[in-house]
Design an enzyme around this catalytic site. Structure first.
Site, PDB file in Angstrom:
ATOM      1  N   GLY A   1       0.796  -1.230   0.000  1.00 33.16           N
ATOM      2  CA  GLY A   1       0.000   0.000   0.000  1.00 33.16           C
ATOM      3  C   GLY A   1       0.823   1.272   0.000  1.00 33.16           C
ATOM      4  N   GLY A   2       2.097   1.171  -0.377  1.00 32.18           N
ATOM      5  CA  GLY A   2       2.956   2.351  -0.403  1.00 32.18           C
ATOM      6  C   GLY A   2       2.516   3.403  -1.402  1.00 32.18           C
ATOM      7  N   GLU A   3       1.603   3.035  -2.285  1.00 36.98           N
ATOM      8  CA  GLU A   3       1.096   3.984  -3.281  1.00 36.98           C
ATOM      9  C   GLU A   3      -0.018   4.847  -2.717  1.00 36.98           C
ATOM     10  OE1 GLU A   3       0.806   0.674  -3.453  1.00 36.98           O
ATOM     11  OE2 GLU A   3       2.756   0.407  -4.388  1.00 36.98           O
TER      12      GLU A   3
ATOM     13  N   ASP B   1      11.244   5.792  -6.130  1.00 35.97           N
ATOM     14  CA  ASP B   1      10.488   4.555  -5.952  1.00 35.97           C
ATOM     15  C   ASP B   1      11.405   3.339  -5.967  1.00 35.97           C
ATOM     16  OD1 ASP B   1       8.378   2.914  -5.514  1.00 35.97           O
ATOM     17  OD2 ASP B   1       7.361   3.279  -7.413  1.00 35.97           O
TER      18      ASP B   1
ATOM     19  N   TRP C   1       9.263 -10.246 -16.399  1.00 33.21           N
ATOM     20  CA  TRP C   1       8.764 -10.179 -15.017  1.00 33.21           C
ATOM     21  C   TRP C   1       8.852 -11.528 -14.337  1.00 33.21           C
ATOM     22  CZ3 TRP C   1       7.792  -5.891 -12.356  1.00 33.21           C
ATOM     23  CH2 TRP C   1       7.565  -4.717 -13.072  1.00 33.21           C
TER      24      TRP C   1
END
Lengths: 187, 581
Positions: free
Chosen positions: B243-245, B354, B512
């Protein structure tokens, strides 16, 4: 930010929702400028005639396949973007596909290969991974090649489309071609 | 395979309730539920005769009453088994395969000589949409995995046939930043445990998929969620929040595996009066981010958890949060019993790019050196002394322009030219980093560390952004750079002793996929074009590949059933399994 492979854009949205939003935005775009920027009829003549656009580009099923299909390009690109694509065809290609645009698999990268028999083939990449490449040459022949069986494999960010500077296509004629694209794409 | 071997060794109760999946036994595979229940009694009668059986039953009566407990204790995935995971190479018991985070399988059937003959064994379609980031667990022939939208499933490891399916009923207003994904389970006892997108921790019955307990860890409406796989240690389930955004205040939690009760929480942004609080300007700590959205590692010899943390919030704007912003982008050494901080190392101070440092910290022992290494999103490969958190080396393993100097401790520091501006300018690596959450692997046989690297630069810009609860809180945007080279990627083999890249296997576009090393000398990885690829661990030479038809956003693992080695990975919306013919 963990990053979702879609460049982090569209926070809190699924990939599908992002594309639904893009589709919606495209659907409400103004389809044609208020003022025509040229003579679309003459633009069509140029497209299929002296300007040689249709050798590689298709509109409504008529034209070539080596470059991008252009039926709707006039409805979802700005005039400036279209002008720039004609004057500087390699510019966008130089960026490479960003992850959000990978939905469109083909990037029209230029590729030159030499087969084990010594045959040189130049064309655009339809699809590629580490092991294989699918490409189309200037005769629209499609080749499905395994890279480890090639003598050489060379990619280039220089577009196969010639640079249409003012000496090749003057500003008025270019405006007419763009008017034709907008006329078709806005429908 | 032996189905009830752990059970029958126990003094009592096992025939009453064998915990493992009886239908995996060759003998009982075709029996229905009723028949299965009869089998032990018939067998006992044959063995002892009716009279002796009656005496035996009366002698064992107390045991039979306690049977389920005794049997559970014996047949379940105990902490002892997790500690000694190398002794059961057929299983994959934790997210990274072992507590050290190596993602190394001791299985060696698949080797450079036969890898070219690998074939697909089965494919399980999740019926969900969107990507899969899960690493399955495998215990005694059963594969447990999580999927899109917090679904979860158990499969027969030999066939991919489903045993159970769980689907979380999620609220419609959850706030996953980056896909409705989950990276996997922890298993302990008879429970498989995972965190959900609405910030709950859920324990499911490993046999049925039914919910045993469900606890809320935080308010999802503020942007908290779980995407990482938890780690089971002793009787605790440890998990960090995402939830760092959204400007959450990050934490790492530990829950009692039996009851779901929270035993400790480590706030990754210190509150007033706590050490490190003064590294935040004003009230910025309240929304400081520093989530812990990947799975850490555990050192039993010191009873320490090593847990990495993510970016400070807002991710790309430093104004308003002056200071180092502890413990963002850090490696934390926590006492596993209490969550108390023993030491920390901050990879990137006051981050404005980031540079989440949530990549798996891998424990490596070389001679007398006890190290912890990390290939960081910011493009540097860090080697740290596990005893005290002291940095030993930091070497670039991808294209770097954000840093050209180091501080007195040897830590790379940002140069002023890389600072995001209103207009924006190009910085390498790009916003997604040289690597990201995809798992690296360390092969103790080659001594090499393998990591997926992304060669991509982006334009970083910044702009003021007021905090609004539950809304995106980046303070920035980033764009593809027309000055940058086209993107590409590679799997790189790094020598941890020197930081030098020994070889790389190139991808036409950034991948990825995580990587897996195996004792057979084969490294596995995937690519954005949908390939699953086997490489020679020594040379990086491609041995085999298979087009799975969907982009890989997951990390591979290996297991064995009936003595046969499998390698599994998720691609597209499916889980694939491969093995020798």
């Amino acid at each position: 930010m963990p990053a979702n492979g879609t460049n982090g854009q569209g926070v809190g949205m699924t990939d599908q929702e992002i594309w639904e939003l893009i589709t919606y935005i495209r659907s409400v775009e103004v389809k044609a400028p208020a003022k025509p920027i040229g003579d679309a009829t003459h633009g069509k003549e140029l497209f299929y005639g002296d300007a040689n656009c249709s050798l590689c580009h298709m509109i409504s099923g008529k034209g070539g396949r080596l470059g991008p299909e252009l039926t709707s390009v006039g409805g979802n690109r700005t005039v400036e973007a279209i002008l720039d694509s004609v004057r500087n065809p390699s510019r966008r290609l130089a960026w490479g596909l960003t992850e959000p645009t990978k939905e469109f698999a083909q990037e029209y990268e230029t590729v030159t290969v030499v087969t084990v028999n010594g045959k040189e083939i130049k064309g655009v990449i339809l699809n590629e991974d580490h092991f294989s490449v699918q490409m189309m040459d200037t005769n629209e022949q499609i080749y499905l090649l395994e890279k480890d069986k090639l003598r050489s494999f060379q990619k280039s960010r220089e577009s196969m489309m010639p640079k249409y500077d003012a000496a090749v296509l003057n500003d008025k004629d270019l405006g007419d071609v763009v008017a034709y694209l907008i006329n078709v794409g806005g429908k | 395979m032996s189905v009830t071997s752990n059970c029958v060794a126990l003094p009592c109760g096992c025939f009453q309730r064998p915990l493992r999946f009886a239908f995996f036994s060759a003998e009982t595979r075709h029996l229905n539920r009723g028949d299965r229940r009869e089998v032990p009694q018939r067998a006992l009668r044959r063995a002892f005769g009716p009279r002796l059986l009656a005496a035996l039953i009366s002698f064992l009566a107390p045991c039979i009453l306690l049977g389920p407990f005794a049997c559970q204790a014996g047949a379940q995935v105990t902490f002892e088994r997790l500690l000694n995971s190398a002794k059961e190479p057929q299983n994959w018991l934790t997210y990274s395969g072992d507590y050290a985070g190596r993602r190394f399988s001791p299985l060696d059937q698949i080797n450079p000589g036969n890898a070219r003959t690998l074939v697909a064994k089965w494919v399980y379609q999740t019926a969900g949409t969107g990507k899969l980031e899960t690493t399955p667990l495998v215990v005694d022939g059963v594969l447990y995995a999580t999927g899109q939208d917090d679904r979860a499933f158990a499969l027969d490891g030999r066939t991919g046939r489903p045993i159970w399916l769980y689907q979380r009923q999620l609220p419609s207003d959850i706030r996953p930043c980056c896909g409705r994904v989950n990276r996997g389970f922890a298993i302990l006892g008879d429970k498989v445990v995972f965190g959900t997108l609405d910030a709950h921790l859920i324990a499911l019955d490993a046999k049925t998929g039914s919910v045993i307990w469900d606890v809320a860890a935080a308010d999802y409406k503020l942007g908290y969620s779980f995407t990482a796989a938890p780690l089971a240690v002793k009787n605790l389930i440890v998990l960090g929040v995402s939830g760092g955004e959204y400007g959450v205040r990050g934490f790492i939690d530990a829950y009692d595996a039996t009851t779901g009760e929270r035993k400790w929480r480590f706030n990754t942004v210190p509150g007033p009066g706590e050490p490190g609080h003064d590294t935040w300007e004003g009230d910025s700590w309240k929304v400081g981010g520093a989530p812990a959205w990947n799975t850490g590692t555990y050192d039993p010899s010191t009873n320490q958890l090593f847990w990495p943390t993510g970016n400070p919030a807002p991710s790309n704007r430093g104004e308003g949060r002056a200071g180092d912003n502890l413990y963002s982008n850090s490696l934390l050494a926590l006492n596993a019993d209490t969550g108390k901080l023993n030491w920390y190392f901050q990879y990137t101070k006051h981050d404005e790019h980031d540079w989440d440092a949530t990549q798996v910290p891998v424990m490596i022992d070389t001679g007398s050196k006890h190290l912890i290494v990390q290939a960081n999103r910011n493009g540097f490969f860090y080697v740290i002394d596990r005893a005290n958190g002291k940095l030993l080396s930091a070497n670039a393993y991808g294209k770097i322009t954000w840093s050209d100097g180091k501080d007195a401790e040897g830590r790379p520091v940002a140069n002023q030219g890389a600072k995001p501006t209103l207009e924006g300018h190009t910085v390498c690596p790009g916003a997604l980093g040289v690597t990201n959450w995809m798992a690296p692997t360390y092969d103790p046989q080659t001594g090499l560390f393998y990591v997926t690297a992304r060669e991509q630069c982006d334009i970083f810009s910044t702009a003021p952004q007021p905090y609004e609860a539950g809304h995106a809180y980046y303070g920035s945007a980033y764009f593809p750079s027309d000055k940058a080279e086209p993107y590409w990627g590679a799997l790189r083999a790094i020598d941890p002793a020197t930081g030098q890249i020994k070889w790389e296997f190139r991808h036409p576009s950034p991948s990825w996929s995580g990587a897996l090393s195996t004792a057979g000398g084969v490294v596995f990885t995937g690519d954005a074009e949908g390939n699953f690829i086997a490489l020679d661990a020594q040379s990086g030479k491609a041995l085999w590949h298979f087009e799975m038809g969907g982009e890989v956003y997951a990390s591979p693992m290996a297991f064995a059933v009936d003595g046969k080695q499998y390698v599994a990975i998720a691609a597209g919306s499916a889980v694939y399994s491969f093995g020798l013919p």
